[in-house]
Design an enzyme around this catalytic site. Structure first.
Site, short mmCIF file in Angstrom:
data_model
loop_
_atom_site.label_atom_id
_atom_site.label_comp_id
_atom_site.label_asym_id
_atom_site.label_seq_id
_atom_site.Cartn_x
_atom_site.Cartn_y
_atom_site.Cartn_z
N ILE A 1 13.70 52.68 25.40
CA ILE A 1 15.13 52.55 25.64
C ILE A 1 15.77 53.93 25.77
CG2 ILE A 1 15.40 50.26 24.66
CD1 ILE A 1 16.15 51.43 22.03
N GLU A 2 16.91 53.98 26.46
CA GLU A 2 17.46 55.26 26.88
C GLU A 2 17.89 56.16 25.73
OE1 GLU A 2 21.98 54.61 28.24
OE2 GLU A 2 20.59 53.30 29.29
N GLN A 3 18.23 55.58 24.57
CA GLN A 3 18.62 56.41 23.43
C GLN A 3 17.42 57.19 22.88
OE1 GLN A 3 19.55 53.33 23.99
NE2 GLN A 3 21.78 53.47 24.12
N GLY A 4 16.20 56.76 23.20
CA GLY A 4 15.02 57.55 22.85
C GLY A 4 13.93 56.85 22.10
#
Length: 535
Positions: free
Chosen positions: A327-330
């Site tokens: 996911i883009e938050q990491g």
């Protein structure tokens, strides 16, 4: 040197007319107390004025963490550039920043989150800017909106098209912040920062570098202070040489509506049976069908909406671990969380800084992405970022454009139309009343994903709804599956504004999807990559 100062003193360091970069992802990692102090100083003194703020991912969420809404005051903000913007429950008052954007009180832009992190990196290295193909033929493209969210923003372009070595690129000029406001868990006396209670690293390091390398200052909000030398070097994610001032908010939330959960920060692992599985409803039917698109031994990106439940489908089917979620938050691996904790994961394998996760996405190193749609156009384009009947809803697209720009496989999911009265009975879809708002339209209002570009790049694009499955082809959108209980003409063809192409091999969706018990899902193995294939 002890760098700890009060929030009030830190707010006095923000000069008029400066560029401020804020690290946050909705409620996750939001330096809310620092933003509040700036807003309070403005209310008391009229300063700082004329700020430009940069938000690679939204700051705030309207559920106890106001974020950028602390700054949403006429005169304080002149320009705001965000990958996304705060959102909240539909029953809540809309964020103040939405009203400012809609009322033309601030120039507002929506630049894809990954590109915003790239702009920080280029500014830090004193390079001129970002040259990318991410965003071509979408709202990012200057031939469309050029990232502008209102008329005020259209007066000053943030992106332009250029030709380089015979190819067309988008160019974003680097923006150097004079102030970076980031967040961590612990700071020692020299400003070294560790993130042991955080659910993600986000992009604080890159934002700090951009400010420091351009003569600016870095303010870090933390939960607690520690003696110098007490933090292990491997645990320090932002070194003290990049941090000028430290402010403390002992009550800072880990993420939205969450004070502290050690499973979110990877300090403990939750038992798998502690995760709730999706309740039985139409959305679960869709999520199950999306899960059937997956292969084992793959890395799959996950977006907000119906697709966010797919990891729970795999969990229910005994297939947890067959797919690695990114996911883009990491977060990499584990179980991505739902609702306002979305962006966090429990039991993660690793946390990557968001800028590097976006590099992974932009270069299509992953295998598939599961995302939502608001509208599907005749050419296969998708809108997730704007609807005219909700003119002040301006949550932005986040990393959607970065993720879909080159993704090998994309599965969009959503309801076929809006407002339908639906049910499931005896293994069949029951459509009691169709919705008034069609979601398959001649032309989408806002192009967040370009169907023609997807076709030209050979991307594998599938659209999953409760009553049918469609594929993007060079000829257009083709209906390949129909739900048992749905009538082809009445419930699908008549509910689309454009003529759906019906496959000559149209088949029924798997009837097992429409029964409450697990479906016995199996995932085929993805073959191991070889250097020959890469060549």
């Amino acid at each position: 040197m002890n760098k700890h100062i009060t929030l009030e003193d830190a707010a006095k360091l923000i000069p008029d007319d400066c560029v401020v970069s804020v690290s946050s992802s909705s409620g996750l990692g939001c330096p809310d107390a620092m933003l509040k102090a700036i807003g309070e100083r403005f209310e008391a003194t009229g300063h700082p004025r004329g700020l430009t703020t940069l938000h690679p991912i939204a700051a705030g969420d309207m559920s106890g963490i106001k974020g950028v809404d602390h700054l949403a005051k006429k005169g304080l903000l002149k320009r705001i550039i965000g990958g996304s913007y705060p959102s909240g429950p539909s029953s809540a008052e809309p964020p103040l920043i939405w009203s400012m954007i809609g009322n033309e009180e601030v120039a507002a832009y929506n630049i894809p989150s990954g590109i915003m992190f790239d702009m920080h990196r280029e500014a830090a290295a004193k390079r001129p800017g970002v040259m990318t193909k991410v965003g071509l033929d979408t709202f990012v493209d200057p031939d469309r909106e050029g990232c502008a969210m209102n008329e005020t923003a259209r007066r000053e372009a943030v992106v332009r098209k250029i030709d380089f070595e015979g190819e067309t690129w988008l160019y974003f000029k680097a923006i150097a912040p004079q102030v970076a406001i980031i967040r961590a868990t612990t700071a020692d006396e020299r400003g070294n920062l560790s993130y042991e209670h955080e659910g993600a690293y986000l992009g604080g390091l890159d934002q700090a570098l951009a400010a420091r390398n351009n003569g600016g200052i870095v303010i870090a909000q933390v939960k607690r202070l520690a003696r110098h030398g007490s933090l292990k070097p491997h645990d320090v994610r932002v070194p003290g040489v990049l941090v000028d001032y430290v402010v403390v908010d002992a009550e800072q939330k880990q993420t939205t509506l969450t004070g502290y959960d050690p499973a979110i920060s990877g300090e403990i692992f939750r038992p798998l049976d502690s995760f709730r599985t999706p309740e039985w409803n139409i959305q679960k039917v869709i999520a199950r069908r999306v899960a059937q698109e997956l292969s084992a031994n793959t890395a799959v990106n996950l977006g907000f909406g119906i697709s966010a439940n797919v990891p729970r489908i795999l969990l229910e089917e005994g297939l947890h671990g067959a797919v690695t979620w990114v996911i883009e938050q990491g977060a990499v691996g584990g179980v991505p969380l739902l609702d306002f904790a979305f962006g966090c994961a429990s039991n993660a394998d690793a946390f990557m800084p968001s800028p590097y996760q976006f590099t992974y996405f932009q270069g299509a190193g992953f295998d598939a992405s599961l995302l939502s749609f608001l509208e599907i156009g005749r050419d296969g384009s998708v809108n997730v970022s704007k609807l005219s009947f909700r003119p002040h809803v301006t949550a932005g697209a986040g990393g959607f454009v970065d993720i879909t720009a080159r993704a090998k496989k994309i599965v969009f999911s959503g309801m076929f139309n809006a407002g339908a009265k639906l049910g499931v009975s005896n293994g069949k879809l029951a459509i009691e009343k169709d919705g008034k708002l069609k979601k398959l339209v001649q032309e989408v209002e806002h192009v967040t994903f370009s169907g023609p570009r997807g076709v030209s790049q050979g991307q594998d694009v599938t659209y999953v709804t409760e009553r049918g499955v469609m594929k993007l082809t060079p000829d257009g959108v083709v209906l390949t599956e129909i739900a048992p209980g749905a009538d082809l003409q009445t419930h699908l063809l008549d509910q689309a504004e454009f003529p759906l192409i019906v496959s000559s091999r149209l088949k029924l969706m798997d009837e097992k999807l429409f029964h409450e018990e697990p479906i016995g899902l199996t995932l085929s193995e993805k073959p191991a990559a070889t250097l020959a294939e890469a060549a």
